[in-house]
Design a protein around this motif. Structure first.
Motif, PDB file in Angstrom:
ATOM      1  N   ASN A   1       0.829  -1.203   0.000  1.00 36.58           N
ATOM      2  CA  ASN A   1       0.000   0.000   0.000  1.00 36.58           C
ATOM      3  C   ASN A   1       0.865   1.255   0.000  1.00 36.58           C
ATOM      4  O   ASN A   1       0.525   2.269   0.613  1.00 36.58           O
ATOM      5  CB  ASN A   1      -0.959   0.012   1.197  1.00 36.58           C
ATOM      6  CG  ASN A   1      -2.092   1.009   0.997  1.00 36.58           C
ATOM      7  OD1 ASN A   1      -2.519   1.252  -0.140  1.00 36.58           O
ATOM      8  ND2 ASN A   1      -2.577   1.610   2.091  1.00 36.58           N
ATOM      9  N   GLY A   2       2.014   1.171  -0.699  1.00 38.94           N
ATOM     10  CA  GLY A   2       2.922   2.304  -0.794  1.00 38.94           C
ATOM     11  C   GLY A   2       3.034   2.791  -2.223  1.00 38.94           C
ATOM     12  O   GLY A   2       2.237   2.418  -3.099  1.00 38.94           O
ATOM     13  N   GLU A   3       4.036   3.640  -2.422  1.00 41.39           N
ATOM     14  CA  GLU A   3       4.279   4.195  -3.756  1.00 41.39           C
ATOM     15  C   GLU A   3       5.627   3.735  -4.270  1.00 41.39           C
ATOM     16  O   GLU A   3       6.613   3.685  -3.538  1.00 41.39           O
ATOM     17  CB  GLU A   3       4.233   5.736  -3.708  1.00 41.39           C
ATOM     18  CG  GLU A   3       2.846   6.296  -3.508  1.00 41.39           C
ATOM     19  CD  GLU A   3       2.811   7.804  -3.685  1.00 41.39           C
ATOM     20  OE1 GLU A   3       3.904   8.410  -3.796  1.00 41.39           O
ATOM     21  OE2 GLU A   3       1.703   8.369  -3.720  1.00 41.39           O
ATOM     22  N   SER A   4       5.669   3.442  -5.547  1.00 39.27           N
ATOM     23  CA  SER A   4       6.899   2.973  -6.188  1.00 39.27           C
ATOM     24  C   SER A   4       7.923   4.099  -6.300  1.00 39.27           C
ATOM     25  O   SER A   4       7.566   5.267  -6.472  1.00 39.27           O
ATOM     26  CB  SER A   4       6.577   2.443  -7.588  1.00 39.27           C
ATOM     27  OG  SER A   4       7.757   2.211  -8.323  1.00 39.27           O
ATOM     28  N   GLN A   5       9.180   3.726  -6.199  1.00 40.41           N
ATOM     29  CA  GLN A   5      10.270   4.678  -6.441  1.00 40.41           C
ATOM     30  C   GLN A   5      10.669   4.712  -7.921  1.00 40.41           C
ATOM     31  O   GLN A   5      11.624   5.392  -8.291  1.00 40.41           O
ATOM     32  CB  GLN A   5      11.484   4.303  -5.587  1.00 40.41           C
ATOM     33  CG  GLN A   5      11.247   4.465  -4.098  1.00 40.41           C
ATOM     34  CD  GLN A   5      10.891   5.895  -3.740  1.00 40.41           C
ATOM     35  OE1 GLN A   5      11.655   6.826  -3.983  1.00 40.41           O
ATOM     36  NE2 GLN A   5       9.692   6.075  -3.188  1.00 40.41           N
ATOM     37  N   GLY A   6       9.966   3.956  -8.742  1.00 39.23           N
ATOM     38  CA  GLY A   6      10.199   4.014 -10.174  1.00 39.23           C
ATOM     39  C   GLY A   6      11.364   3.151 -10.639  1.00 39.23           C
ATOM     40  O   GLY A   6      11.927   2.344  -9.894  1.00 39.23           O
ATOM     41  N   VAL A   7      11.742   3.354 -11.880  1.00 34.03           N
ATOM     42  CA  VAL A   7      12.754   2.527 -12.526  1.00 34.03           C
ATOM     43  C   VAL A   7      14.167   2.879 -12.073  1.00 34.03           C
ATOM     44  O   VAL A   7      15.034   2.015 -11.923  1.00 34.03           O
ATOM     45  CB  VAL A   7      12.658   2.696 -14.068  1.00 34.03           C
ATOM     46  CG1 VAL A   7      13.759   1.927 -14.762  1.00 34.03           C
ATOM     47  CG2 VAL A   7      11.297   2.240 -14.571  1.00 34.03           C
ATOM     48  N   VAL A   8      14.425   4.153 -11.821  1.00 30.51           N
ATOM     49  CA  VAL A   8      15.800   4.648 -11.677  1.00 30.51           C
ATOM     50  C   VAL A   8      16.610   3.964 -10.575  1.00 30.51           C
ATOM     51  O   VAL A   8      17.769   3.599 -10.797  1.00 30.51           O
ATOM     52  CB  VAL A   8      15.801   6.177 -11.501  1.00 30.51           C
ATOM     53  CG1 VAL A   8      17.192   6.689 -11.137  1.00 30.51           C
ATOM     54  CG2 VAL A   8      15.311   6.845 -12.782  1.00 30.51           C
ATOM     55  N   PRO A   9      16.085   3.745  -9.359  1.00 32.92           N
ATOM     56  CA  PRO A   9      16.910   3.096  -8.328  1.00 32.92           C
ATOM     57  C   PRO A   9      17.400   1.707  -8.738  1.00 32.92           C
ATOM     58  O   PRO A   9      18.516   1.311  -8.391  1.00 32.92           O
ATOM     59  CB  PRO A   9      15.970   3.017  -7.128  1.00 32.92           C
ATOM     60  CG  PRO A   9      14.996   4.118  -7.341  1.00 32.92           C
ATOM     61  CD  PRO A   9      14.772   4.166  -8.825  1.00 32.92           C
TER      62      PRO A   9
END
Length: 958
Positions: free
Chosen positions: A421-429
């Motif tokens: 139930n969180g938010e993704s940090q995306g592709v970059v990490p």
């Protein structure tokens, strides 16, 4: 000492005066000179300037002689000499060559350049006795002097064998035009000392010959042959376990004796597959051709010595012909008549007609024969899938595989994660982790791990992705070592052309976009845009397409990344459309194969040396067909012999059996055909040569299918429908509403089309043009489809810095009496460019125009002609000397409109310039280059730097 000249403040070049600019008054009769042999020739003022310049070179060195001050002095003094001689003509007097030289001396003395005048006097004297001295030097015996002791590796000292030193150097010079053993011997003797080490002594002669490469390109062969002598001593001493040396003449018999011992040593040392010992080694040894060792240029042999030859604890055990035979044996392991096929493969490799890719050369015949070049993966949108992909990268890179990763499925920054139930940090990490993994796994020190990340242009993280290679910003969100590439759909380019809006999405909400292309992609994309407009999408962003395009071009020039590749033509023209989707290309943008969770795409590469197939001013089709037929068999064998580090690679390779036959030496072929690279004739040759390669490659795959069976996924492919690469252009034209690709052909494609449908294909894909940076060095030709970079430059790679001279240009200049020390000086000053050197005729300037002197559109035009014949893609570098936003915009739109599938590096001026050195003929170190300042309205590219040529850390340059 050396002098590094800043590009903005360096002095003006030495430009020799044209004789017509110094001619006598128009009414005067033509000026003529009586030569020493009594003949009369036309007066040429430029020869006076050349002679004076040589005198200044002798006194002040190259750097000073290239200065504006000396240029102006020479111009003024030459004018004075011509004026004096013109006065003689007006008085009715004729003049002799000695009169001319007297006037030169007088002019130098009057101007108080006394040291230069003295040098000129000595120069005159030297010219009168030069020939006699050279003849005497050839027969002169070493002068008596103190005995020189050589220290062997074990510490034992022995007297220097002057006779053997002279023998080896004379042997190295034998049969080469324009070279002389005397200066090499003299320079070697000058640099040895009492107690010199055995290895240092061997290198002394190599370095002595290298200093002469600028004067005569054939000294590169002399250097290679002298390095070969060092290699022979190292290898034979280890393999036979006694100190051993041999001349090239000795190797006519010694190779056959050494070869079985080498195979035994390799097996005992656990470097070679024991199966190689079961070949008929006597038969293979008898087939070795020692004389082919003489074909290497220095850069090629040094590269093999440093990186390819097998060694035991640093001691090489392979000689060149044994190396090629070992590779051939490894590729023939499963043939019925293994010896016959091994000899056939060896003949092709050792002739330089064809060269296998680096992983094949590294690993063929070894205990772990990972022979494939490229691997393509798609990364899943979960932690298990992401870190499995990173682990797979490490396993694939360990044995020299180049990697292309599709990251488009990974959800974007701010996307919802249901499990936490969180938010993704995306592709970059995750890209940061992949970047560091590539550095950690450096392929045993042979070359750096290399990976390219691909992302589609609609991904919500695309803007951050474009910034990955910047040197500013949060370093935790930068990947300084990873290559990156845009995977661009046609719809985006159409929106750029119409100045439309572009919407970015997170793939967890638009999962099918990843798998769609052409009209189906456009329809589904419009559906999601409408859905977003209704407020039914969680994460999206709307931006002008042209703004994204501007940033793409700006970052491409500023950082060299991301490269621009086109999703739709790759998929629409893919023979394997029925079996999956192409989600990315590879490390070098020439491979276009399907990927999925179950299949890691694999490609097996090798390249034809096109220059070796030019005969009597034309492409030798008979030889080309023979080369392609054998090469295709070798590449097909790779698939079955290969050591697979992950099961997904094995599954894909055995199911589809793709190979990538490419080419190198295209620029050399143009020089041999007397065709300028920036011409319609060059574009036409790109077309017809690739058509011939394509025809023979497809035909060879059909022959292999008849012998060995079709590849398993053949049914349903474009091949099975009789649709060849030239036919697949129609799919792109239909999807776009037209495409500006040429459709002409010259061969009997109808007959071949019938054979393909009735017999089948052994390989799903057969062609791809790779960069060939290292294997072209081995063969001594210009890499891949590249234009000539410079005509005189210092090339840097993992083996060091090497002076490279265009031998085609040198031969032409010699034929016209223009090759001299002053010409070398001018070429250095102009960074290998001939365009600004007045003495060089216009036809040679056109023929030898370098990469930054031609319009980039010629490279795109030629690539488009090739692309119509190729079922995969090309590693196409683009060169722009003075980039602007307008030029980049036009260039990449042209590439797309002409139907190219991919582009590769955008090249600016290199950091690798010829050293403007005061030391004659030295291989200089690299000069620094300052950022190229640009002024461009669209996009803004100010203070930008693109990828540079011959970067030792760049996979493409290795």
């Amino acid at each position: 000492m050396s002098l590094s000249l800043d590009r903005e403040t360096k002095p003006a070049p030495l430009i020799l005066l044209r004789p017509e600019s110094l001619a006598a008054p128009e009414a005067a009769p033509p000026m003529q000179v009586i030569r020493r042999n009594g003949t009369v020739s036309k007066f040429d003022a430029s020869k006076i300037a050349v002679a004076m310049t040589k005198a200044f070179l002798a006194v002040e060195g190259h750097a000073a002689a290239a200065s504006r001050r000396v240029h102006e002095i020479v111009e003024q003094l030459t004018a004075e000499v011509v004026t004096a001689l013109s006065r003689w003509m007006s008085e009715g007097r004729t003049f002799h060559i000695e009169d001319v030289q007297d006037q030169v001396e007088l002019a130098l003395m009057r101007s108080e350049h006394h040291k230069v005048a003295r040098a000129y006097v000595l120069y005159r004297e030297e010219r009168t006795r030069q020939r006699a001295e050279q003849e005497a030097a050839k027969t002169a015996k070493p002068a008596a002097g103190p005995a020189i002791q050589v220290t062997l590796r074990g510490g034992t000292k022995l007297p220097l064998d002057h006779a053997r030193l002279a023998l080896i150097i004379n042997e190295a010079c034998a049969g080469l035009d324009g070279v002389d053993a005397a200066p090499v011997i003299a320079e070697t003797e000058r640099n040895i000392y009492d107690g010199i080490g055995q290895d240092e002594l061997a290198l002394a002669s190599v370095m002595a010959a290298r200093t002469l490469v600028e004067q005569e390109p054939n000294y590169t062969y002399v250097s290679a042959r002298l390095l070969l002598d060092k290699l022979r001593t190292e290898v034979l001493s280890y393999v036979h376990d006694v100190p051993t040396s041999a001349s090239q003449a000795d190797m006519a018999t010694r190779y056959a004796q050494y070869f079985p011992a080498y195979i035994k040593t390799g097996i005992t040392s656990e470097l070679l597959d024991a199966e190689l010992g079961r070949f008929d080694l006597a038969r293979l040894a008898a087939a070795l051709k020692p004389e082919r060792d003489l074909s290497f240029q220095f850069l090629g042999l040094q590269t093999l010595y440093d990186r390819y030859f097998l060694h035991v604890r640093g001691n090489r055990i392979e000689l060149p012909q044994a190396f090629f035979m070992r590779v051939a044996m490894g590729l023939a392991l499963r043939e019925i008549d293994r010896e016959a096929r091994a000899i056939e493969f060896y003949d092709l490799l050792s002739s330089f007609d064809f060269m296998a890719s680096t992983p094949t050369l590294f690993n063929s015949g070894t205990l772990r024969p990972q022979l494939s070049s490229c691997f393509l993966t798609t990364v899943a949108d979960d932690l298990d899938g992401i870190f499995k992909s990173i682990k797979d990268n490490a396993l694939l890179a360990k044995y020299s595989g180049g990697l292309g990763n599709d990251w488009t499925r990974v959800r974007g920054l701010g996307a919802h994660i249901k499990g936490t139930n969180g938010e993704s940090q995306g592709v970059v990490p995750f890209l940061k982790v992949a970047n560091d993994t590539a550095i950690a796994v450096n392929q045993g020190g042979k070359r750096k791990g290399a990976v390219c990340a691909y992302l589609e242009t609609w991904h919500v993280d695309i803007e951050e992705f474009l910034d990955l290679r910047k040197n500013t910003g949060d370093d935790r969100r930068r990947t300084h070592d990873m290559n990156t590439a845009n995977w661009v759909p046609d719809l985006f380019m159409q929106r750029v052309e119409s100045d439309g809006e572009w919407t970015l999405f997170s793939p967890d909400e638009t999962p099918d976009l990843h798998h769609l292309y052409g009209k189906l992609f456009a329809e589904r994309y419009a559906y999601y845009e409408a859905k977003a407009a209704r407020g039914e999408m969680h994460l999206f962003k709307q931006i002008r397409a042209v703004d994204v395009w501007r940033k793409m071009l700006t970052m491409l020039f500023e950082t060299g990344h991301p490269w621009i590749t086109f999703k739709d033509p790759c998929n629409l023209r893919s023979p394997q459309r029925h079996a999956g989707v192409i989600h990315s290309s590879n490390l070098c943008t020439e491979i276009t194969l399907n990927t999925s969770d179950d299949e890691t795409a694999v490609c097996n590469l090798g390249s034809i040396n096109l220059a070796n197939h030019i005969q009597d001013g034309r492409l030798d089709d008979v030889r080309l067909k023979k080369t392609v037929t054998t090469a295709m068999r070798m590449l097909d064998n790779v698939i079955d012999i290969n050591f697979y580090t992950i099961p997904e690679a094995r599954c894909s390779n055995l199911r589809h059996r793709p190979v990538g036959l490419g080419l190198m030496g295209f620029q050399n072929a143009l020089h041999m055909l007397r065709i300028a690279v920036a011409s319609d004739a060059a574009v036409a040759f790109a077309d017809t040569s690739m058509e011939a390669i394509s025809y023979h490659a497809i035909s060879a795959s059909v022959d292999l299918a008849a012998e060995r069976g079709r590849y398993p996924s053949f049914e349903g492919s474009l091949w099975s429908q009789g649709i060849l690469p030239i036919d697949s252009i129609d799919f792109v034209a239909d999807a776009r509403g037209g495409v500006a690709m040429d459709r002409t052909s010259t061969l009997d494609w109808a007959a071949l089309r019938g054979r393909v449908t009735s017999v089948g294909m052994r390989n799903s894909n057969v062609m791809a043009i790779a960069p060939t940076a290292t294997i072209s060095n081995i063969c001594g030709v210009v890499q891949s489809i590249e234009p000539a970079y410079q005509n005189l430059y210092v090339k840097s790679n993992m083996s060091g810095d090497f002076t490279v001279v265009n031998d085609h240009l040198v031969r032409d200049l010699k034929a016209r009496g223009l090759w001299d020390e002053v010409m070398v000086n001018d070429l250095k000053y102009f960074d290998g460019s001939v365009g600004a050197i007045d003495r060089i005729p216009a036809d040679l300037k056109a023929l030898y125009a370098t990469a930054f002197e031609i319009e980039s559109r010629w490279l795109v035009e030629a690539a488009a002609r090739r692309q119509k014949w190729i079922d995969q893609a090309q590693s196409l570098n683009l060169y722009i000397a003075n980039p602007s936003g307008k030029k980049l915009d036009a260039l990449y739109r042209l590439a797309w409109s002409l139907g190219l599938k991919t582009t590769y590096y955008l090249r600016s001026h290199s950091a690798t310039h010829v050293e403007k050195s005061t030391l004659k003929g030295t291989d200089g170190k690299l000069n620094a280059v300052s950022p190229v300042a640009l002024t461009a309205p669209v996009p803004d590219l100010s203070d930008a730097i693109a990828c540079t040529i011959d970067n030792p850390d760049c996979e493409a340059c290795q």
